[in-house]
Design an enzyme around this catalytic site. Structure first.
Site, mmCIF file in Angstrom:
data_model
loop_
_atom_site.group_PDB
_atom_site.id
_atom_site.type_symbol
_atom_site.label_atom_id
_atom_site.label_comp_id
_atom_site.label_asym_id
_atom_site.label_seq_id
_atom_site.Cartn_x
_atom_site.Cartn_y
_atom_site.Cartn_z
ATOM 1 N N ARG A 58 0.829 -1.215 0.000
ATOM 2 C CA ARG A 58 0.000 0.000 0.000
ATOM 3 C C ARG A 58 0.858 1.257 0.000
ATOM 4 O O ARG A 58 0.439 2.292 -0.517
ATOM 5 C CB ARG A 58 -0.975 -0.017 1.181
ATOM 6 C CG ARG A 58 -2.168 -0.936 0.967
ATOM 7 C CD ARG A 58 -3.146 -0.819 2.122
ATOM 8 N NE ARG A 58 -2.511 -1.110 3.390
ATOM 9 C CZ ARG A 58 -2.303 -2.330 3.850
ATOM 10 N NH1 ARG A 58 -2.712 -3.368 3.159
ATOM 11 N NH2 ARG A 58 -1.703 -2.518 5.003
ATOM 12 N N GLU A 95 3.940 -10.071 15.753
ATOM 13 C CA GLU A 95 3.378 -10.661 16.974
ATOM 14 C C GLU A 95 3.787 -12.132 17.075
ATOM 15 O O GLU A 95 4.182 -12.613 18.124
ATOM 16 C CB GLU A 95 1.860 -10.520 16.948
ATOM 17 C CG GLU A 95 1.254 -10.691 18.312
ATOM 18 C CD GLU A 95 -0.249 -10.476 18.289
ATOM 19 O OE1 GLU A 95 -0.881 -10.754 19.307
ATOM 20 O OE2 GLU A 95 -0.786 -10.048 17.240
HETATM 21 P P1 AMP Z 1 3.431 -1.566 12.078
HETATM 22 O O1 AMP Z 1 4.712 -2.240 11.676
HETATM 23 O O2 AMP Z 1 2.777 -2.226 13.250
HETATM 24 O O3 AMP Z 1 3.594 -0.073 12.267
HETATM 25 O O4 AMP Z 1 2.418 -1.790 10.899
HETATM 26 C C1 AMP Z 1 2.519 -1.000 9.831
HETATM 27 C C2 AMP Z 1 2.062 -1.659 8.561
HETATM 28 O O5 AMP Z 1 0.921 -2.492 8.736
HETATM 29 C C3 AMP Z 1 1.704 -0.542 7.668
HETATM 30 O O6 AMP Z 1 2.468 -0.698 6.482
HETATM 31 C C4 AMP Z 1 0.226 -0.643 7.445
HETATM 32 O O7 AMP Z 1 -0.005 -0.717 6.060
HETATM 33 C C5 AMP Z 1 -0.231 -1.915 8.127
HETATM 34 N N1 AMP Z 1 -1.243 -1.732 9.193
HETATM 35 C C6 AMP Z 1 -1.070 -1.984 10.511
HETATM 36 N N2 AMP Z 1 -2.202 -1.771 11.201
HETATM 37 C C7 AMP Z 1 -3.111 -1.365 10.317
HETATM 38 C C8 AMP Z 1 -4.488 -0.970 10.404
HETATM 39 N N3 AMP Z 1 -5.176 -0.965 11.563
HETATM 40 N N4 AMP Z 1 -5.117 -0.599 9.276
HETATM 41 C C9 AMP Z 1 -4.454 -0.595 8.094
HETATM 42 N N5 AMP Z 1 -3.172 -0.969 7.938
HETATM 43 C C10 AMP Z 1 -2.506 -1.338 9.034
#
Ligand code: AMP
Length: 171
Positions: A58, A95
């Site tokens: 995305r 996780e």
């Molecule tokens: P993180 O590594 O936990 O910051 O997750 C980031 C990645 O996961 C990003 O590239 C987002 O595209 C996706 N992501 C995580 N949580 C969500 C959410 N609630 N809604 C949409 N995309 C998410």
């Protein structure tokens, strides 16, 4: 235009307990999409950005138009095994288990200023890995520009001094 009104919350996707922020209604609206790209770009127009890096998948949809807007190149950061040439890899914890991001070894020249762009920052694990990866190949990461910050997950605290620009914050 109120971009937040075009974000669709999808409960329990991709797994129970997660509320997924679906940005496809924003991407599908010509005016909203243009406004989003403009807003992601604005703080960095005078930052001397040479390249914009996007995180698969995305992140690509936002990072590539931001790059064109900034008159900069585009760097794809991809999941394991997708890039054809020599790569550098950074693993990061999920996780359950680990995931990895890769970049081509020659994606930047030493000291080049790179802006990182993604749709959502949640725990910050993905962005932190992307920052480590870009620095390893010689980039100066001047910022992280995201559409949505899920503040309650604390991702901003994991960016190792890289300034975060988030258009919408959810507590
Ligand atoms: P993180 O590594 O936990 O910051 O997750 C980031 C990645 O996961 C990003 O590239 C987002 O595209 C996706 N992501 C995580 N949580 C969500 C959410 N609630 N809604 C949409 N995309 C998410």
């Amino acid at each position: 235009m109120e971009l937040s009104s075009l974000i669709r919350d999808v409960p329990d996707f991709p797994e129970p307990g997660v509320v997924f922020k679906d940005i496809t209604p924003v991407l599908g609206d010509a005016r909203a999409f243009a406004e989003l790209i403009e807003a992601l770009t604005a703080p960095f127009v005078d930052a001397g950005v040479a390249k914009v890096a996007g995180i698969e998948a995305r992140g690509f949809t936002l990072a590539a138009p931001v790059a064109v807007h900034l008159d900069a190149g585009f760097i794809p950061l991809r999941k394991r095994g997708k890039l054809p040439y020599d790569t550098v890899r950074e693993e990061y914890a999920l996780e359950y288990g680990t995931d990895a991001l890769e970049v081509h070894v020659d994606a930047v020249t030493e000291g080049e200023k790179v802006l990182l762009v993604d749709d959502v920052i949640a725990t910050g694990g993905t962005a932190a890995a992307a920052i480590r990866l870009l620095r390893r190949i010689g980039a100066e990461v001047v910022g992280l520009s995201v559409f949505i910050e899920l503040v309650f997950l604390g991702g901003a605290g994991h960016l190792d001094e890289v300034p975060l620009h988030a258009l919408l914050k959810y507590d």
